[in-house]
Design a protein around this motif. Structure first.
Motif, mmCIF file in Angstrom:
data_model
loop_
_atom_site.group_PDB
_atom_site.id
_atom_site.type_symbol
_atom_site.label_atom_id
_atom_site.label_comp_id
_atom_site.label_asym_id
_atom_site.label_seq_id
_atom_site.Cartn_x
_atom_site.Cartn_y
_atom_site.Cartn_z
ATOM 1 N N VAL A 33 0.831 -1.204 0.000
ATOM 2 C CA VAL A 33 0.000 0.000 0.000
ATOM 3 C C VAL A 33 0.867 1.257 0.000
ATOM 4 N N LEU A 34 1.916 1.257 0.826
ATOM 5 C CA LEU A 34 2.810 2.419 0.883
ATOM 6 C C LEU A 34 3.431 2.703 -0.482
ATOM 7 N N PHE A 35 3.947 1.668 -1.128
ATOM 8 C CA PHE A 35 4.650 1.876 -2.391
ATOM 9 C C PHE A 35 3.701 2.064 -3.574
ATOM 10 N N ALA A 36 2.393 1.911 -3.325
ATOM 11 C CA ALA A 36 1.409 2.237 -4.351
ATOM 12 C C ALA A 36 1.027 3.713 -4.307
ATOM 13 N N ARG A 37 1.461 4.409 -3.264
ATOM 14 C CA ARG A 37 1.192 5.843 -3.146
ATOM 15 C C ARG A 37 2.042 6.629 -4.149
ATOM 16 N N PRO A 38 1.739 7.909 -4.354
ATOM 17 C CA PRO A 38 2.463 8.689 -5.368
ATOM 18 C C PRO A 38 3.969 8.747 -5.114
ATOM 19 N N ALA A 39 4.719 8.472 -6.156
ATOM 20 C CA ALA A 39 6.181 8.582 -6.117
ATOM 21 C C ALA A 39 6.606 9.498 -7.254
ATOM 22 N N THR A 40 7.422 10.501 -6.937
ATOM 23 C CA THR A 40 7.798 11.497 -7.930
ATOM 24 C C THR A 40 9.298 11.778 -7.867
ATOM 25 N N PHE A 41 9.828 12.203 -9.003
ATOM 26 C CA PHE A 41 11.216 12.656 -9.046
ATOM 27 C C PHE A 41 11.288 14.014 -8.380
ATOM 28 N N MET A 42 12.204 14.160 -7.432
ATOM 29 C CA MET A 42 12.343 15.417 -6.699
ATOM 30 C C MET A 42 13.424 16.302 -7.322
ATOM 31 N N MET A 43 14.632 15.745 -7.454
ATOM 32 C CA MET A 43 15.743 16.533 -7.968
ATOM 33 C C MET A 43 16.965 15.652 -8.175
ATOM 34 N N GLY A 44 17.904 16.175 -8.947
ATOM 35 C CA GLY A 44 19.212 15.564 -9.075
ATOM 36 C C GLY A 44 20.250 16.536 -8.569
ATOM 37 N N LEU A 72 15.176 -1.406 -10.615
ATOM 38 C CA LEU A 72 14.709 -1.830 -9.298
ATOM 39 C C LEU A 72 13.843 -0.761 -8.647
ATOM 40 N N ILE A 73 14.271 0.487 -8.742
ATOM 41 C CA ILE A 73 13.474 1.578 -8.176
ATOM 42 C C ILE A 73 12.110 1.636 -8.854
ATOM 43 N N ASN A 74 12.089 1.501 -10.160
ATOM 44 C CA ASN A 74 10.821 1.504 -10.893
ATOM 45 C C ASN A 74 9.926 0.348 -10.465
ATOM 46 N N ALA A 75 10.518 -0.826 -10.250
ATOM 47 C CA ALA A 75 9.736 -1.984 -9.825
ATOM 48 C C ALA A 75 9.160 -1.772 -8.429
ATOM 49 N N LEU A 76 9.911 -1.138 -7.555
ATOM 50 C CA LEU A 76 9.439 -0.904 -6.185
ATOM 51 C C LEU A 76 8.180 -0.039 -6.171
ATOM 52 N N VAL A 77 8.156 0.998 -7.006
ATOM 53 C CA VAL A 77 7.034 1.936 -6.995
ATOM 54 C C VAL A 77 5.990 1.612 -8.051
ATOM 55 N N GLY A 78 6.224 0.556 -8.835
ATOM 56 C CA GLY A 78 5.245 0.156 -9.831
ATOM 57 C C GLY A 78 5.111 1.119 -10.985
ATOM 58 N N ASN A 96 20.242 11.244 -7.459
ATOM 59 C CA ASN A 96 18.848 11.509 -7.810
ATOM 60 C C ASN A 96 17.916 11.139 -6.662
ATOM 61 N N PHE A 97 17.006 12.036 -6.348
ATOM 62 C CA PHE A 97 16.086 11.870 -5.227
ATOM 63 C C PHE A 97 14.651 11.679 -5.735
ATOM 64 N N PHE A 98 14.001 10.657 -5.202
ATOM 65 C CA PHE A 98 12.597 10.382 -5.503
ATOM 66 C C PHE A 98 11.828 10.360 -4.184
ATOM 67 N N VAL A 99 10.684 11.035 -4.161
ATOM 68 C CA VAL A 99 9.886 11.128 -2.939
ATOM 69 C C VAL A 99 8.700 10.183 -3.028
ATOM 70 N N LEU A 100 8.507 9.382 -1.997
ATOM 71 C CA LEU A 100 7.381 8.457 -1.930
ATOM 72 C C LEU A 100 6.385 8.942 -0.900
ATOM 73 N N ASP A 101 5.218 9.362 -1.365
ATOM 74 C CA ASP A 101 4.098 9.748 -0.499
ATOM 75 C C ASP A 101 4.492 10.813 0.522
ATOM 76 N N GLU A 102 5.492 11.629 0.207
ATOM 77 C CA GLU A 102 5.970 12.673 1.116
ATOM 78 C C GLU A 102 6.388 12.101 2.477
ATOM 79 N N LYS A 103 6.744 10.812 2.505
ATOM 80 C CA LYS A 103 7.123 10.161 3.766
ATOM 81 C C LYS A 103 8.566 9.681 3.789
ATOM 82 N N LEU A 104 9.093 9.339 2.626
ATOM 83 C CA LEU A 104 10.484 8.896 2.570
ATOM 84 C C LEU A 104 11.034 9.155 1.179
ATOM 85 N N ARG A 105 12.361 9.106 1.080
ATOM 86 C CA ARG A 105 13.005 9.325 -0.206
ATOM 87 C C ARG A 105 13.804 8.092 -0.609
#
Length: 232
Positions: A33-44, A72-78, A96-105
């Motif tokens: 459920v956590l990794f199905a939440r929005p995941a976005t590219f933050m910055m490089g 692997l990162i793509n597979a984690l976040v679907g 490169n930083f990706f934010v998952l559900d504003e809870k972790l990077r």
């Protein structure tokens, strides 16, 4: 075609079996459920001073240039295209930083080993990765990705030495586990565990994954969720 059809059914549980007992069904579902939440590219970040504020827990992915970090990162976040996978090893030149559900990077470090760049340029972006590992107070764990077909190589000793000296907790994640037979995977896992046994910062559990087939991805999600102490 025939060999692949025969091997696939027995390979699927082999990649998952070493880790499945570590996580309850509830934990695996919460991680899904956590990794199905929005995941976005933050910055490089191309320089250490460009790193974002250390205000969220982070896990980072390191490994040789062709080990499959982006996949692997793509597979984690679907998602297929969150992290930009490439057929050209050494493509990642920034942290490169990706934010998952504003809870972790999720943090993608530049690859090490062979890279299609000048020696000076390679040293520059690999030093950036080392600086990140040494000075990031919110870094909960580094995941060191190793191709299951090859296991740990001499080139992997340098990052493990650096992580040990910096006292950064790291865990070996075998990638492309679907590319070898179950008994070969079992042997690689056992050999890897033996090789890291005396390393002070190494987490003892070796995870086996396949970004293409999805093997081990639920377990890695659960590992990240519990390590970062977040919930969906």
């Amino acid at each position: 075609m025939t060999d692949e059809t025969q091997n696939t059914p027995e390979q699927a549980p082999a990649a998952e079996a070493p880790d499945e007992a570590l996580y309850s069904a509830e934990t695996l579902e919460a991680a899904r459920v956590l990794f199905a939440r929005p995941a976005t590219f933050m910055m490089g970040a191309a320089k250490i001073e460009q790193l974002p504020a250390a205000d969220l827990p982070e896990v980072t992915f390191a490994g040789r240039s062709n080990v499959g970090k982006s996949s692997l990162i793509n597979a984690l976040v679907g998602q297929n295209h969150l992290a930009r996978a490439s057929n050209e090893p050494g493509r990642t030149r920034e942290v490169n930083f990706f934010v998952l559900d504003e809870k972790l990077r999720l943090v993608d470090l530049p690859g090490y080993g062979w890279a299609k760049a000048s020696k000076a340029e390679v040293k520059k972006f690999q030093n950036l990765g080392r600086d990140y590992l040494r000075g990031r107070p919110n870094l909960k764990r580094a995941y060191l990705l190793i191709d299951a077909r090859h296991g740990l190589k001499a080139v992997d000793n340098e990052p493990m030495d650096a992580l040990d000296v910096a006292a950064v907790s790291y865990q070996i994640v075998l990638t492309k586990a679907d590319k070898i037979k179950p008994h070969e995977l079992k042997a690689v896992i056992e050999k890897t565990q033996a090789q890291i046994k005396k390393r002070p910062a190494a987490h003892p559990v070796v995870l086996a994954t396949s970004s293409e087939k999805g093997h081990g991805i639920p377990e890695l999600r659960a590992e990240i969720m519990t390590t970062c102490a977040v919930a969906p």
